[in-house]
Motif scaffolding. Sequence first.
Motif, PDB file in Angstrom:
ATOM      1  N   LYS A  65       0.834  -1.203   0.000  1.00 44.09           N
ATOM      2  CA  LYS A  65       0.000   0.000   0.000  1.00 44.09           C
ATOM      3  C   LYS A  65       0.873   1.259   0.000  1.00 44.09           C
ATOM      4  O   LYS A  65       0.525   2.259  -0.616  1.00 44.09           O
ATOM      5  N   ILE A  66       1.999   1.187   0.682  1.00 40.54           N
ATOM      6  CA  ILE A  66       2.928   2.318   0.700  1.00 40.54           C
ATOM      7  C   ILE A  66       3.629   2.430  -0.654  1.00 40.54           C
ATOM      8  O   ILE A  66       3.746   3.521  -1.209  1.00 40.54           O
ATOM      9  N   SER A  67       4.071   1.306  -1.200  1.00 37.97           N
ATOM     10  CA  SER A  67       4.800   1.361  -2.476  1.00 37.97           C
ATOM     11  C   SER A  67       3.906   1.873  -3.603  1.00 37.97           C
ATOM     12  O   SER A  67       4.377   2.603  -4.481  1.00 37.97           O
ATOM     13  N   GLU A  68       2.627   1.535  -3.597  1.00 38.47           N
ATOM     14  CA  GLU A  68       1.729   2.057  -4.641  1.00 38.47           C
ATOM     15  C   GLU A  68       1.520   3.554  -4.483  1.00 38.47           C
ATOM     16  O   GLU A  68       1.491   4.288  -5.469  1.00 38.47           O
ATOM     17  N   ARG A  69       1.415   4.048  -3.246  1.00 39.16           N
ATOM     18  CA  ARG A  69       1.289   5.499  -3.042  1.00 39.16           C
ATOM     19  C   ARG A  69       2.559   6.211  -3.467  1.00 39.16           C
ATOM     20  O   ARG A  69       2.507   7.287  -4.060  1.00 39.16           O
ATOM     21  N   LEU A  70       3.696   5.605  -3.173  1.00 40.64           N
ATOM     22  CA  LEU A  70       4.975   6.163  -3.622  1.00 40.64           C
ATOM     23  C   LEU A  70       5.029   6.196  -5.147  1.00 40.64           C
ATOM     24  O   LEU A  70       5.434   7.194  -5.749  1.00 40.64           O
ATOM     25  N   SER A  71       4.597   5.133  -5.785  1.00 33.04           N
ATOM     26  CA  SER A  71       4.581   5.073  -7.253  1.00 33.04           C
ATOM     27  C   SER A  71       3.668   6.151  -7.838  1.00 33.04           C
ATOM     28  O   SER A  71       4.001   6.777  -8.847  1.00 33.04           O
ATOM     29  N   ILE A  72       2.531   6.376  -7.202  1.00 33.28           N
ATOM     30  CA  ILE A  72       1.623   7.444  -7.658  1.00 33.28           C
ATOM     31  C   ILE A  72       2.336   8.792  -7.586  1.00 33.28           C
ATOM     32  O   ILE A  72       2.314   9.564  -8.546  1.00 33.28           O
ATOM     33  N   ALA A  73       2.981   9.068  -6.460  1.00 32.08           N
ATOM     34  CA  ALA A  73       3.677  10.344  -6.285  1.00 32.08           C
ATOM     35  C   ALA A  73       4.770  10.533  -7.336  1.00 32.08           C
ATOM     36  O   ALA A  73       4.902  11.616  -7.923  1.00 32.08           O
ATOM     37  N   VAL A  74       5.538   9.483  -7.605  1.00 29.77           N
ATOM     38  CA  VAL A  74       6.610   9.565  -8.602  1.00 29.77           C
ATOM     39  C   VAL A  74       6.024   9.768  -9.993  1.00 29.77           C
ATOM     40  O   VAL A  74       6.505  10.601 -10.766  1.00 29.77           O
ATOM     41  N   GLN A  75       4.971   9.046 -10.332  1.00 25.41           N
ATOM     42  CA  GLN A  75       4.410   9.167 -11.683  1.00 25.41           C
ATOM     43  C   GLN A  75       3.737  10.510 -11.917  1.00 25.41           C
ATOM     44  O   GLN A  75       3.718  10.994 -13.050  1.00 25.41           O
ATOM     45  N   VAL A  76       3.204  11.132 -10.874  1.00 24.06           N
ATOM     46  CA  VAL A  76       2.687  12.497 -11.029  1.00 24.06           C
ATOM     47  C   VAL A  76       3.839  13.414 -11.434  1.00 24.06           C
ATOM     48  O   VAL A  76       3.710  14.244 -12.338  1.00 24.06           O
ATOM     49  N   GLN A  77       4.991  13.252 -10.789  1.00 20.44           N
ATOM     50  CA  GLN A  77       6.166  14.068 -11.122  1.00 20.44           C
ATOM     51  C   GLN A  77       6.684  13.760 -12.519  1.00 20.44           C
ATOM     52  O   GLN A  77       7.042  14.656 -13.269  1.00 20.44           O
ATOM     53  N   GLN A  78       6.727  12.481 -12.859  1.00 24.43           N
ATOM     54  CA  GLN A  78       7.307  12.063 -14.135  1.00 24.43           C
ATOM     55  C   GLN A  78       6.375  12.321 -15.311  1.00 24.43           C
ATOM     56  O   GLN A  78       6.821  12.562 -16.419  1.00 24.43           O
ATOM     57  N   GLY A  79       5.076  12.256 -15.060  1.00 26.35           N
ATOM     58  CA  GLY A  79       4.116  12.578 -16.112  1.00 26.35           C
ATOM     59  C   GLY A  79       3.664  11.417 -16.971  1.00 26.35           C
ATOM     60  O   GLY A  79       3.117  11.627 -18.049  1.00 26.35           O
ATOM     61  N   CYS A  80       3.866  10.188 -16.518  1.00 28.24           N
ATOM     62  CA  CYS A  80       3.410   9.040 -17.301  1.00 28.24           C
ATOM     63  C   CYS A  80       1.977   8.693 -16.897  1.00 28.24           C
ATOM     64  O   CYS A  80       1.747   8.086 -15.849  1.00 28.24           O
ATOM     65  N   GLY A  81       1.028   9.086 -17.733  1.00 24.34           N
ATOM     66  CA  GLY A  81      -0.374   8.828 -17.454  1.00 24.34           C
ATOM     67  C   GLY A  81      -0.709   7.351 -17.398  1.00 24.34           C
ATOM     68  O   GLY A  81      -1.544   6.921 -16.603  1.00 24.34           O
ATOM     69  N   LEU A  82      -0.070   6.567 -18.247  1.00 27.77           N
ATOM     70  CA  LEU A  82      -0.329   5.124 -18.276  1.00 27.77           C
ATOM     71  C   LEU A  82       0.082   4.486 -16.946  1.00 27.77           C
ATOM     72  O   LEU A  82      -0.678   3.710 -16.352  1.00 27.77           O
ATOM     73  N   CYS A  83       1.260   4.836 -16.459  1.00 29.70           N
ATOM     74  CA  CYS A  83       1.735   4.307 -15.174  1.00 29.70           C
ATOM     75  C   CYS A  83       0.870   4.827 -14.033  1.00 29.70           C
ATOM     76  O   CYS A  83       0.519   4.068 -13.125  1.00 29.70           O
ATOM     77  N   LEU A  84       0.537   6.108 -14.074  1.00 31.66           N
ATOM     78  CA  LEU A  84      -0.269   6.697 -13.015  1.00 31.66           C
ATOM     79  C   LEU A  84      -1.605   5.972 -12.896  1.00 31.66           C
ATOM     80  O   LEU A  84      -2.012   5.583 -11.794  1.00 31.66           O
ATOM     81  N   GLU A  85      -2.273   5.745 -14.008  1.00 28.59           N
ATOM     82  CA  GLU A  85      -3.548   5.019 -13.985  1.00 28.59           C
ATOM     83  C   GLU A  85      -3.379   3.615 -13.406  1.00 28.59           C
ATOM     84  O   GLU A  85      -4.195   3.163 -12.609  1.00 28.59           O
ATOM     85  N   ALA A  86      -2.312   2.929 -13.804  1.00 30.88           N
ATOM     86  CA  ALA A  86      -2.080   1.567 -13.316  1.00 30.88           C
ATOM     87  C   ALA A  86      -1.843   1.550 -11.809  1.00 30.88           C
ATOM     88  O   ALA A  86      -2.367   0.677 -11.094  1.00 30.88           O
ATOM     89  N   HIS A  87      -1.072   2.509 -11.297  1.00 31.43           N
ATOM     90  CA  HIS A  87      -0.773   2.532  -9.866  1.00 31.43           C
ATOM     91  C   HIS A  87      -1.979   2.977  -9.039  1.00 31.43           C
ATOM     92  O   HIS A  87      -2.178   2.484  -7.922  1.00 31.43           O
ATOM     93  N   ILE A  88      -2.785   3.868  -9.577  1.00 25.18           N
ATOM     94  CA  ILE A  88      -4.020   4.246  -8.874  1.00 25.18           C
ATOM     95  C   ILE A  88      -4.945   3.032  -8.784  1.00 25.18           C
ATOM     96  O   ILE A  88      -5.509   2.742  -7.723  1.00 25.18           O
TER      97      ILE A  88
END
Length: 179
Positions: A65-88
């Motif tokens: 649960k922590i790693s997915e929230r971390l991934s969301i935060a990183v993908q918001v910064q990086q700008g990959c919508g595909l990754c962001l959707e997957a992690h959400i």
Amino acid sequence: MPRLTRLTRLTPDTAVGASRDLLGELVSRHGQVGDMVATMAHSPAVLGGYLQLSRAMKRAKLNRKISERLSIAVQVQQGCGLCLEAHIAAARGLGVDDDEIARAREGTSADPAIAAAIDLGLRVYREPTSITDQQIAALREHGYSDREIADVVGIVALNLLTGAFNLVAGLTPDNAGKE
């Protein structure tokens, strides 16, 4: 109109060499592969490295649960919508509520221990030289082990690879699964 991908999706029939073998193995085990994996097959080194790091991070000690929230935060910064959707979607599947997902998008959490892990991950992503001894000590005070702190770096590295690859390849939520 959705943007077209920049790199083509490969199949076991169109890939060559080691990539053909890797894709063939993945398709035989899973029935199909996603667009990112099929596109990564242009480079057997990238595909093999991604698969190894992805498998390794599944054994991470850091709570999922922590790693997915971390991934969301990183993908918001990086700008990959595909990754962001997957992690959400993955976070929701683990029971993370919408309020915490919104906080992760902002790079934080209502839980100070989770906020500290996300902050470390964002510093690893943006400027690793900014990480201080005090920050690592604070993570330990929140109960994180050295292994979990190291896992944060691995999660960020995996997100950097997948997000950057998708952005270079032109893979977006609008064109995933379309060629």
